[in-house]
Motif scaffolding. Structure first.
Motif: not given
Length: 273
Positions: A109, A111, A132, A221, A224
């Protein structure tokens, strides 16, 4: 992580740079590359020195062209048991998608910014669909040749549909090798977030990754994870899960530092995109 055969790996400024490095086969992946990419995603989960990742490839011809169909490890009947049909029936099947996407395979998680430096086709979407942010060089192209060569475009098209409108996913999947999507068109439909000249690609990716990496890791995180939850779950389900994620993503010290920065009156320099 410097003993790879198919990748180059570097860390600087809180950013990990993963560079696909099989230029002689346009960065198509064999089982060695699959295992090495999977290892990167897994190791980065516990590497607290890294807060963002850039994924790219050497040269300017191709980003990734999917499965290396000429590699004995994938194309032959005696391929390793970690890829393809397991047992006498097709109900136990392992796919490259089990090894390559950062979220599915690595549960990562942090990016991931993909810097697409040329042709991206077929199995490249295993990587791109779970990046991402995607930044593309002006000459980059995107296509999926499966149907042209008698193969159903299944996993790649399903993953691609998470990023592009239905008609675009269908057109890419059904036109096969007969049509390629330009970087400009990919930007128009939202697959790509920025298009830059080829010689500015690394700089553009570094700019985005370094800014993200400079911000509090927990907040980044959790953001995301929240956005991908919203993509994968129903709207109401995602909002309910978000009540837990917002608590997990808030660090009291980071919050206090942010409030102090705001109260100081000093504003962050910004650029328009």
């Amino acid at each position: 992580m410097n003993d790879f055969k198919t990748l180059r790996y570097d860390e600087r400024g809180g950013v990990a740079w993963i560079t696909l490095n099989r230029p002689d086969v346009l960065h198509s992946f064999d089982t060695v590359m699959m295992h090495e990419i999977h290892r990167c995603w897994s190791d980065l989960r516990t590497n607290d020195d890294v807060n963002a990742v850039v994924l790219t490839a050497t040269g300017d011809t191709a980003f990734c062209t999917g499965v290396d169909r000429n590699a004995a490890a994938i194309g032959d009947a005696d391929r390793p048991r970690d890829l393809g049909q397991q047992g006498a029936t097709p109900l136990h099947f392992d796919d490259p998608g089990d090894w390559l996407p950062p979220k599915t395979a690595g549960r990562l998680w942090k990016p991931v910014i993909a810097a697409v430096n040329g042709m991206a086709c077929g199995g490249a979407f295993y990587l791109l669909a779970e990046a991402d942010i995607i930044i593309a060089a002006e000459h980059a192209t995107f296509f999926d040749p499966h149907t042209t060569y008698g193969m159903a475009a299944v996993f790649e098209s399903m993953m691609l549909l998470q990023r592009v409108p239905l008609g675009e996913a269908l057109r890419i999947s059904l036109m096969g090798a007969h049509e390629r999507m330009s970087a400009r068109r990919a930007h128009e439909i939202g697959l790509v977030q920025e298009v830059v000249p080829s010689d500015e690609l690394a700089e553009a990716a570094a700019r985005v990754a370094e800014v993200i990496a400079s911000q509090p890791a927990r907040a980044v995180q959790a953001t995301v994870r929240a956005i991908w939850y919203a993509q994968e779950l129903g709207y109401r389900q995602a909002l309910n899960v978000g009540k837990a994620v917002v608590q997990l993503g808030t660090d009291e010290k980071d919050l206090a530092d942010g409030q102090a920065l705001f109260a100081s009156g000093r504003r962050i320099p910004w650029r328009a995109r």
